[in-house]
Design an enzyme around this catalytic site. Structure first.
Site, PDB file in Angstrom:
ATOM      1  N   ASP A  31       0.937  -1.134  -0.216  1.00  0.00           N
ATOM      2  CA  ASP A  31      -0.048  -0.092  -0.050  1.00  0.00           C
ATOM      3  C   ASP A  31       0.804   1.352  -0.070  1.00  0.00           C
ATOM      4  O   ASP A  31       1.866   1.404   0.712  1.00  0.00           O
ATOM      5  CB  ASP A  31      -0.640   0.035   1.216  1.00  0.00           C
ATOM      6  CG  ASP A  31      -2.141   1.152   1.262  1.00  0.00           C
ATOM      7  OD1 ASP A  31      -1.875   2.278   0.716  1.00  0.00           O
ATOM      8  OD2 ASP A  31      -3.073   0.805   1.324  1.00  0.00           O
ATOM      9  N   ASP A  32       0.483   2.252  -0.684  1.00  0.00           N
ATOM     10  CA  ASP A  32       1.123   3.678  -0.730  1.00  0.00           C
ATOM     11  C   ASP A  32       1.145   4.131   0.595  1.00  0.00           C
ATOM     12  O   ASP A  32       2.214   4.763   0.881  1.00  0.00           O
ATOM     13  CB  ASP A  32       0.453   4.493  -1.705  1.00  0.00           C
ATOM     14  CG  ASP A  32       0.921   4.212  -3.205  1.00  0.00           C
ATOM     15  OD1 ASP A  32       1.350   3.413  -3.515  1.00  0.00           O
ATOM     16  OD2 ASP A  32       0.191   5.076  -3.959  1.00  0.00           O
ATOM     17  N   TYR A  73       6.093  -0.263 -12.789  1.00  0.00           N
ATOM     18  CA  TYR A  73       7.042   0.830 -12.932  1.00  0.00           C
ATOM     19  C   TYR A  73       8.176   0.572 -13.395  1.00  0.00           C
ATOM     20  O   TYR A  73       8.908  -0.409 -12.899  1.00  0.00           O
ATOM     21  CB  TYR A  73       7.209   1.684 -11.583  1.00  0.00           C
ATOM     22  CG  TYR A  73       5.842   2.501 -11.296  1.00  0.00           C
ATOM     23  CD1 TYR A  73       4.794   2.146 -11.629  1.00  0.00           C
ATOM     24  CD2 TYR A  73       6.149   3.633 -10.493  1.00  0.00           C
ATOM     25  CE1 TYR A  73       3.635   2.836 -10.958  1.00  0.00           C
ATOM     26  CE2 TYR A  73       4.944   4.639  -9.966  1.00  0.00           C
ATOM     27  CZ  TYR A  73       3.721   4.034 -10.322  1.00  0.00           C
ATOM     28  OH  TYR A  73       2.717   4.804 -10.147  1.00  0.00           O
ATOM     29  N   GLU A 124       9.683  -3.166 -11.996  1.00  0.00           N
ATOM     30  CA  GLU A 124       8.932  -3.974 -11.153  1.00  0.00           C
ATOM     31  C   GLU A 124       8.262  -5.125 -11.655  1.00  0.00           C
ATOM     32  O   GLU A 124       8.079  -5.072 -13.076  1.00  0.00           O
ATOM     33  CB  GLU A 124       7.611  -3.069 -10.480  1.00  0.00           C
ATOM     34  CG  GLU A 124       7.963  -2.013  -9.704  1.00  0.00           C
ATOM     35  CD  GLU A 124       6.663  -1.090  -9.426  1.00  0.00           C
ATOM     36  OE1 GLU A 124       6.975  -0.332  -8.175  1.00  0.00           O
ATOM     37  OE2 GLU A 124       5.711  -1.381  -9.811  1.00  0.00           O
TER      38      GLU A 124
END
Length: 493
Positions: free
Chosen positions: A77-78, A428, A449
């Site tokens: 999670d960010d 990314y 990623e």
């Protein structure tokens, strides 16, 4: 990661190493499978839940030394981003030896989480600037956008010894963002590398969610994402914000200098967008402002969008292209457009230029005698700068990391089909040019990623040559037969 190695042990990656992913699709009968570069896992999700995301890659001359960065998160999670981590690679004899990973303890503000590594190297002072945003507590980006209250700070740390040591964090928010912060719901840098221009200007790509209409029954009515750049003209002593890409919604972005021949040099910006396709915008004043952006038809976004990387490099001589078998087919006219930056002037009477003064490589219906380009254009159309682009090639999900090539960067129709360098979940990425290796030829690297089930299981590194790119991308540009419908909002990560 090789079996038996710890996540932080030194590993070696080599140019041309054949190590195919277990997810590589089999080739059809009678056809050779596409080549996939060797891959080294630099960061891997741990049993404790620690996850590594949002890679950035920077070569530091003269060797070069390779600096690989990522976010270390307590979960995917960010809101659980924590600190930035780094591994240092040494290039020798066509291979890279990687040192152990370490947490960058100085790249942090108290009670903030560090996100979006964005390094840039000042060649004149041999200084590396590592930009990042420090976000207060666990405040997610979506909450900032909904409330119209920014919780991000613009920060950087510097190194004068090629990343071996780092100074303390500088909070540049007041200096570089200033009064604009009151109109920004949030902002971020990169992620991925910044650039230095021939003039010496340092540029850090960035984007913001601008509040377009604040009051609507006590709530934020409308925000829109816009790409821009922070810049410094005094070797990083002071930093300033540039103006936003004015029209299309554009988010996470990267920059490249494009020498377009007679049209001169321009700064090229390629950005994530919620409009179903990438957005490109040009700057004639080194990133202080941008001309209106335009959609890139041949670069489709994934369903919810994804960050992508852009890298400019000097095009090979046309003689080398002929050696590789590229040719001209005299059956159809090329699909090119008149895209000179700035206001187009009407042609002078009798000049014979029906395209309003466009430079080579950007004219429609001018001077090619009805030839259709197959592969790179002939010399009079070829741009002195080519671009590479990395991005997942899946349309509905983040799948299959692709490398795309443009030989005419000012033409948004010039991108090839992708060469898929990893089959499977991908996210990314960041590209770098690491120059010729002992085997010769221009060599690139990609940090991206990847995973077997989801794209955030690991961060992988691979290298490949320009020759391999030319051998694996399509001979000419591709226009997608179908582009997905735009989604409502660009949601980074």
């Amino acid at each position: 990661m090789r079996k038996g190695r710890g996540a932080w042990d030194p590993v070696v990656s080599e140019v041309g190493t054949e190590r195919r992913s277990p997810l590589t699709l089999p080739a059809p009968p009678g056809m050779e499978a596409p080549r996939v570069p060797g891959r080294t896992v630099l960061f891997q999700r741990e049993r404790s839940g620690l996850t590594y995301r949002v890679p950035a890659l920077l070569p530091v001359p003269p060797a070069p030394i390779l600096l690989a960065f990522a976010e270390q998160r307590l979960s995917p999670d960010d809101a659980h981003a924590h600190r930035l981590v780094q591994r240092t690679g040494t290039l020798a004899g066509g291979s890279v030896r990687w040192g152990a990973a370490r947490v960058l303890g100085t790249a942090a503000l108290e009670e903030h989480r560090s996100m979006n590594p964005c390094p840039v190297h000042d060649a004149r002072t041999a200084t590396v600037f590592l930009f990042f945003i420090a976000v207060r507590g666990r405040t997610p980006e979506a909450a900032q956008i909904a409330a119209g209250r920014n919780a991000a700070r613009l920060c950087c740390v510097t190194s004068r010894d090629a990343g071996r040591s780092w100074g303390g964090a500088r909070d540049l928010t007041e200096e570089a963002v200033g009064s604009a912060e009151q109109d920004w719901a949030t902002f971020a840098v990169g992620p991925g590398h910044g650039v230095q221009l021939p003039s010496g200007r340092l540029l850090v790509p960035a984007y913001t969610y601008r509040v377009d209409r604040r009051e609507c029954f006590g709530k934020i009515c409308r925000t829109s994402p816009h790409a821009f750049a922070f810049y410094s003209d005094d070797h990083g002593h002071t930093w300033h914000r540039g103006r936003l890409v004015p029209n299309l919604r554009s988010g996470e972005c990267q920059l490249a200098v494009v020498d377009s021949g007679q049209a001169g040099s321009v700064l090229y910006c390629n950005a994530r967008s919620p409009l179903g396709r990438r957005v490109q915008a040009l700057s004639e004043d080194e990133g202080t402002s941008f001309l209106p952006g335009e959609l890139v038809p041949s670069l489709a976004e994934t369903a919810r969008g994804c960050q992508g990387s852009i890298l400019g490099f000097l095009a090979p001589p046309s003689s080398k292209l002929r050696d590789k078998g590229w040719s001209v087919d005299a059956r159809n006219t090329p699909h090119t457009r008149c895209l000179c930056p700035g206001v187009q002037k009407a042609p002078e009477e009798g000049s014979g230029d029906t395209c309003g003064g466009c430079g080579p490589g950007v004219m429609e219906g001018c001077g090619d005698g009805g030839n259709r380009l197959v592969g790179p254009p002939p010399a009079f159309l070829q741009s002195p700068t080519w671009l590479l682009y990395s991005h997942p090639s899946g349309r509905r999900a983040r799948l299959h990391m692709g490398i795309y090539l443009s030989r005419s960067p000012l033409d948004p129709h010039s991108w090839t089909e992708p060469w898929v360098i990893y089959q499977g979940p991908s996210g990314y990425s960041d590209l770098a040019s690491i120059g010729p290796t002992s085997k010769g030829g221009l060599t690139f690297a990609c940090l991206f990623e990847s995973g077997a089930r989801v794209s955030y299981e690991e961060v992988s590194f691979c290298m490949f040559s320009l020759r391999e790119v030319l051998e694996n991308v399509s001979a000419g540009p591709l226009l997608p037969s179908h582009v997905g419908k735009p989604v409502e909002r660009c949601l980074p990560s």
